[in-house]
Design a protein around this motif. Structure first.
Motif, PDB file in Angstrom:
ATOM      1  N   ILE A   9       0.862  -1.180   0.000  1.00 34.11           N
ATOM      2  CA  ILE A   9       0.000   0.000   0.000  1.00 34.11           C
ATOM      3  C   ILE A   9       0.902   1.234   0.000  1.00 34.11           C
ATOM      4  O   ILE A   9       2.108   1.140   0.240  1.00 34.11           O
ATOM      5  CB  ILE A   9      -0.989   0.040   1.187  1.00 34.11           C
ATOM      6  N   SER A  10       0.299   2.398  -0.224  1.00 32.75           N
ATOM      7  CA  SER A  10       1.104   3.621  -0.251  1.00 32.75           C
ATOM      8  C   SER A  10       0.458   4.777   0.506  1.00 32.75           C
ATOM      9  O   SER A  10       1.008   5.874   0.529  1.00 32.75           O
ATOM     10  CB  SER A  10       1.368   4.057  -1.703  1.00 32.75           C
ATOM     11  N   ASP A  11      -0.717   4.517   1.141  1.00 36.56           N
ATOM     12  CA  ASP A  11      -1.401   5.582   1.862  1.00 36.56           C
ATOM     13  C   ASP A  11      -2.135   4.975   3.056  1.00 36.56           C
ATOM     14  O   ASP A  11      -2.678   3.868   2.970  1.00 36.56           O
ATOM     15  CB  ASP A  11      -2.398   6.292   0.934  1.00 36.56           C
ATOM     16  N   LEU A  12      -2.172   5.716   4.167  1.00 32.02           N
ATOM     17  CA  LEU A  12      -2.801   5.198   5.377  1.00 32.02           C
ATOM     18  C   LEU A  12      -4.281   4.925   5.160  1.00 32.02           C
ATOM     19  O   LEU A  12      -4.859   4.027   5.787  1.00 32.02           O
ATOM     20  CB  LEU A  12      -2.607   6.192   6.525  1.00 32.02           C
ATOM     21  N   SER A  13      -4.914   5.663   4.265  1.00 30.68           N
ATOM     22  CA  SER A  13      -6.336   5.464   4.003  1.00 30.68           C
ATOM     23  C   SER A  13      -6.625   4.075   3.436  1.00 30.68           C
ATOM     24  O   SER A  13      -7.758   3.579   3.524  1.00 30.68           O
ATOM     25  CB  SER A  13      -6.849   6.536   3.044  1.00 30.68           C
ATOM     26  N   GLU A  14      -5.622   3.442   2.837  1.00 30.17           N
ATOM     27  CA  GLU A  14      -5.797   2.104   2.264  1.00 30.17           C
ATOM     28  C   GLU A  14      -5.687   1.000   3.307  1.00 30.17           C
ATOM     29  O   GLU A  14      -6.094  -0.134   3.053  1.00 30.17           O
ATOM     30  CB  GLU A  14      -4.733   1.848   1.186  1.00 30.17           C
ATOM     31  N   TYR A  15      -5.132   1.322   4.473  1.00 27.23           N
ATOM     32  CA  TYR A  15      -4.722   0.270   5.395  1.00 27.23           C
ATOM     33  C   TYR A  15      -5.894  -0.453   6.044  1.00 27.23           C
ATOM     34  O   TYR A  15      -5.866  -1.681   6.192  1.00 27.23           O
ATOM     35  CB  TYR A  15      -3.801   0.845   6.471  1.00 27.23           C
ATOM     36  N   ARG A  16      -6.935   0.283   6.451  1.00 22.23           N
ATOM     37  CA  ARG A  16      -8.020  -0.350   7.206  1.00 22.23           C
ATOM     38  C   ARG A  16      -8.630  -1.518   6.442  1.00 22.23           C
ATOM     39  O   ARG A  16      -8.879  -2.589   7.019  1.00 22.23           O
ATOM     40  CB  ARG A  16      -9.091   0.680   7.551  1.00 22.23           C
ATOM     41  N   MET A  17      -8.880  -1.346   5.155  1.00 21.79           N
ATOM     42  CA  MET A  17      -9.442  -2.430   4.356  1.00 21.79           C
ATOM     43  C   MET A  17      -8.389  -3.460   3.987  1.00 21.79           C
ATOM     44  O   MET A  17      -8.634  -4.662   4.035  1.00 21.79           O
ATOM     45  CB  MET A  17     -10.089  -1.862   3.096  1.00 21.79           C
ATOM     46  N   ALA A  18      -7.196  -2.989   3.650  1.00 22.83           N
ATOM     47  CA  ALA A  18      -6.159  -3.908   3.155  1.00 22.83           C
ATOM     48  C   ALA A  18      -5.681  -4.867   4.225  1.00 22.83           C
ATOM     49  O   ALA A  18      -5.297  -6.005   3.928  1.00 22.83           O
ATOM     50  CB  ALA A  18      -4.982  -3.103   2.605  1.00 22.83           C
ATOM     51  N   LYS A  19      -5.699  -4.443   5.507  1.00 20.22           N
ATOM     52  CA  LYS A  19      -5.127  -5.295   6.547  1.00 20.22           C
ATOM     53  C   LYS A  19      -5.945  -6.564   6.789  1.00 20.22           C
ATOM     54  O   LYS A  19      -5.465  -7.491   7.428  1.00 20.22           O
ATOM     55  CB  LYS A  19      -4.982  -4.516   7.851  1.00 20.22           C
ATOM     56  N   ARG A  20      -7.165  -6.612   6.281  1.00 21.26           N
ATOM     57  CA  ARG A  20      -7.986  -7.806   6.462  1.00 21.26           C
ATOM     58  C   ARG A  20      -7.669  -8.895   5.437  1.00 21.26           C
ATOM     59  O   ARG A  20      -8.156 -10.021   5.550  1.00 21.26           O
ATOM     60  CB  ARG A  20      -9.468  -7.439   6.363  1.00 21.26           C
ATOM     61  N   GLY A  21      -6.894  -8.555   4.422  1.00 20.18           N
ATOM     62  CA  GLY A  21      -6.602  -9.528   3.377  1.00 20.18           C
ATOM     63  C   GLY A  21      -5.148  -9.940   3.346  1.00 20.18           C
ATOM     64  O   GLY A  21      -4.348  -9.604   4.218  1.00 20.18           O
ATOM     65  N   ARG A  22      -4.778 -10.672   2.304  1.00 18.63           N
ATOM     66  CA  ARG A  22      -3.416 -11.174   2.157  1.00 18.63           C
ATOM     67  C   ARG A  22      -2.456 -10.108   1.647  1.00 18.63           C
ATOM     68  O   ARG A  22      -1.245 -10.284   1.695  1.00 18.63           O
ATOM     69  CB  ARG A  22      -3.408 -12.367   1.190  1.00 18.63           C
ATOM     70  N   THR A  23      -3.009  -8.990   1.157  1.00 19.46           N
ATOM     71  CA  THR A  23      -2.177  -7.962   0.540  1.00 19.46           C
ATOM     72  C   THR A  23      -1.093  -7.469   1.485  1.00 19.46           C
ATOM     73  O   THR A  23       0.062  -7.272   1.091  1.00 19.46           O
ATOM     74  CB  THR A  23      -3.050  -6.769   0.097  1.00 19.46           C
ATOM     75  N   THR A  24      -1.456  -7.254   2.745  1.00 17.13           N
ATOM     76  CA  THR A  24      -0.508  -6.694   3.713  1.00 17.13           C
ATOM     77  C   THR A  24       0.097  -7.760   4.622  1.00 17.13           C
ATOM     78  O   THR A  24       0.677  -7.432   5.654  1.00 17.13           O
ATOM     79  CB  THR A  24      -1.207  -5.626   4.570  1.00 17.13           C
ATOM     80  N   ASN A  25      -0.046  -9.002   4.253  1.00 27.46           N
ATOM     81  CA  ASN A  25       0.490 -10.113   5.042  1.00 27.46           C
ATOM     82  C   ASN A  25       1.933 -10.379   4.627  1.00 27.46           C
ATOM     83  O   ASN A  25       2.208 -10.818   3.513  1.00 27.46           O
ATOM     84  CB  ASN A  25      -0.374 -11.357   4.813  1.00 27.46           C
ATOM     85  N   TRP A  26       2.857 -10.111   5.541  1.00 24.27           N
ATOM     86  CA  TRP A  26       4.274 -10.287   5.213  1.00 24.27           C
ATOM     87  C   TRP A  26       4.596 -11.733   4.829  1.00 24.27           C
ATOM     88  O   TRP A  26       5.462 -11.968   3.975  1.00 24.27           O
ATOM     89  CB  TRP A  26       5.146  -9.879   6.398  1.00 24.27           C
ATOM     90  N   SER A  27       3.939 -12.688   5.439  1.00 25.04           N
ATOM     91  CA  SER A  27       4.260 -14.087   5.157  1.00 25.04           C
ATOM     92  C   SER A  27       3.796 -14.524   3.770  1.00 25.04           C
ATOM     93  O   SER A  27       4.206 -15.585   3.291  1.00 25.04           O
ATOM     94  CB  SER A  27       3.630 -14.992   6.221  1.00 25.04           C
TER      95      SER A  27
END
Length: 455
Positions: free
Chosen positions: A149-167
């Motif tokens: 992601i590139s903006d904090l506004s994207e984080y709330r939705m993105a954190k529920r999926g695999r997109t922001t999953n480091w593993s």
């Protein structure tokens, strides 16, 4: 992410029972009313690692193939090719110069191709937002880094999926770092060092490491010589995206021999692993959310675990330091005893000069509260240069303020005034707002018996 553990654990605050903060001397009050310009550190002076390459091999593998939660990572990931960085949001004035200094160090010390750009797209976006915005998303974080992601506004939705999953990562292409724009210059810089290092390198922290920002004790706040070696190895040409743990482990000895030949001649220490029970106790004691009695109980538990493990290294020292820090308000004598034990174990552990400086600041404060100026001066003297070498303005300012109080106690009033004034330029970087600088000066001034109702 950088935890909000540092203000609770390492700043001097509530050092010993003493007079009210408003009972500062006229001299200290006048000094606080005339704040000098903010000071800045000169060229960095990192200390090369002095540990065995066999220990560093183990450190590297645990930093790279494990998350802070303990979860294993199966795939090596990094940026391939030059890395670009941009800054968005409302950055504070110090962010630009501090970022430029850090990127210069990454290029020259770690051999990483990294540059700042002004365009709309970069591999790493550093977004400066308010602390309140950060804590709305992660209540326990001072700052954090997220992939894809590139903006904090994207984080709330993105954190529920695999997109922001480091593993789930197979390679690194786009990440965002979220830093506070309303914190002290030092806190912003500290976040910058830790989060940028994790954005481009290892994701784990290890309490076992005495000389690294990759450690949740947050004693080191700028990248060390060890950290730069780890990052240089991370971007060695022998490694690439998609490698397994076994493949990296097989190539790493030759990489470390090439980058750190002296480490092949040092005997390994083989420090034992850090049990999760001790980590949980420390996090309860020093992290947010617990009540004072719970914190003290957790710190006692950390000490008991360290004793049961037979530790004599910096983790044993940190256990005593935490208990001393949490005992100051209720039992100053007990606090002083634990700070003494922390100092003892730090002194017998290599690579803990900065840790010793923190312990010395508390022991000196206790000496000042007892009117023992010469003892305080002796405790402070070896550590002022250490704080400066490690670019810790908050600690440096604290030590100088303590030295000024100790000089007052020994009758060297004009020298004390000069030292006190010198402390304020560093305090403006370390503590930020003018009110915070003045509050720190009043706090330390109130330690002295000369500043009591009859002083």
């Amino acid at each position: 992410m950088r935890k909000v553990i540092l203000p609770i654990c390492l700043m001097l605050g509530a050092c010993v029972a003493g007079g009210p903060a408003e009972q500062s001397t006229r001299t200290a009050t006048q000094t606080a009313n005339i704040l000098p310009v903010m000071k800045a550190f000169s060229a960095p002076r990192p200390v090369p690692p002095s540990r065995s390459n066999r220990d560093i091999h183990r450190d590297f593998m645990e930093l790279v193939f494990q998350l802070e939660s303990g979860r294993a990572l199966t795939t090596f990931t990094r940026f391939e090719g030059p890395i670009t960085v941009r800054v968005t949001g409302n950055p504070p004035p110090n962010l630009g110069p501090d970022l430029n200094r850090l990127m210069h160090r990454l290029r020259t010390e770690a051999g990483i191709e990294i540059d700042r750009i002004s365009g709309p797209y970069a591999n790493i976006t550093i977004q400066a937002v308010s602390r309140a915005d950060i804590r709305r998303h992660l209540p326990k974080a001072a700052c954090f880094v997220v992939p894809n992601i590139s903006d904090l506004s994207e984080y709330r939705m993105a954190k529920r999926g695999r997109t922001t999953n480091w593993s789930s990562l197979k390679k690194r292409e786009k990440l965002a770092i979220f830093l506070p724009n309303d914190a002290s210059p030092q806190e912003v810089r500290d976040c910058l060092h830790e989060e940028l290092a994790q954005a481009i390198g290892p994701l784990n922290d290890l309490y076992r490491l005495p000389d690294s920002v990759f450690n949740d004790d947050n004693v080191h706040t700028v990248l060390t010589g060890f950290d730069m070696l780890i990052l240089r190895a991370y971007y060695a040409p022998e490694l690439h995206n998609g490698m397994t743990r076994g493949q990296v482990a097989a190539r790493l000895p030759a990489i470390l021999t090439r980058l750190n030949p002296a480490g092949d001649q040092v005997a390994p220490r083989h420090l034992p692993p850090t049990p999760r029970a001790w980590i949980r106790a420390v996090q309860t004691a020093l992290g947010p959310g617990a009540r004072p009695a719970q914190r003290r109980a957790a710190a006692n538990e950390a000490v008991k675990i360290a004793q049961a493990m037979g530790w004599t290294d910096h983790r044993r020292a940190f256990s005593h330091f935490a208990l001393g820090r949490l005992s100051q308000g209720s039992d100053p004598a007990l606090a002083r005893a634990h700070f003494g034990l922390a100092d003892k174990f730090y002194r017998q552990t290599p690579g803990t000069a900065l840790h010793q400086a923190y312990a010395a600041s508390h022991l000196a404060a206790h000496a000042i509260s007892r009117g023992q100026g010469e003892e305080a001066l002796a405790r402070i003297a070896p550590h002022i240069a250490t704080a400066e070498r490690h670019e810790n303005a908050a600690l440096l300012a604290t030590l100088l303020m303590l030295r000024a109080e100790a000089l007052d106690l020994t009758g060297r009033v004009s020298e004390a005034q000069a030292v006190r004034m010198d402390s304020l330029g560093w305090a403006r970087y370390g503590f930020g707002a003018d009110w915070a600088v003045r509050a720190k000066l009043r706090e330390i001034s109130s330690l002295s018996p000369l500043k009591g109702p009859n002083g």
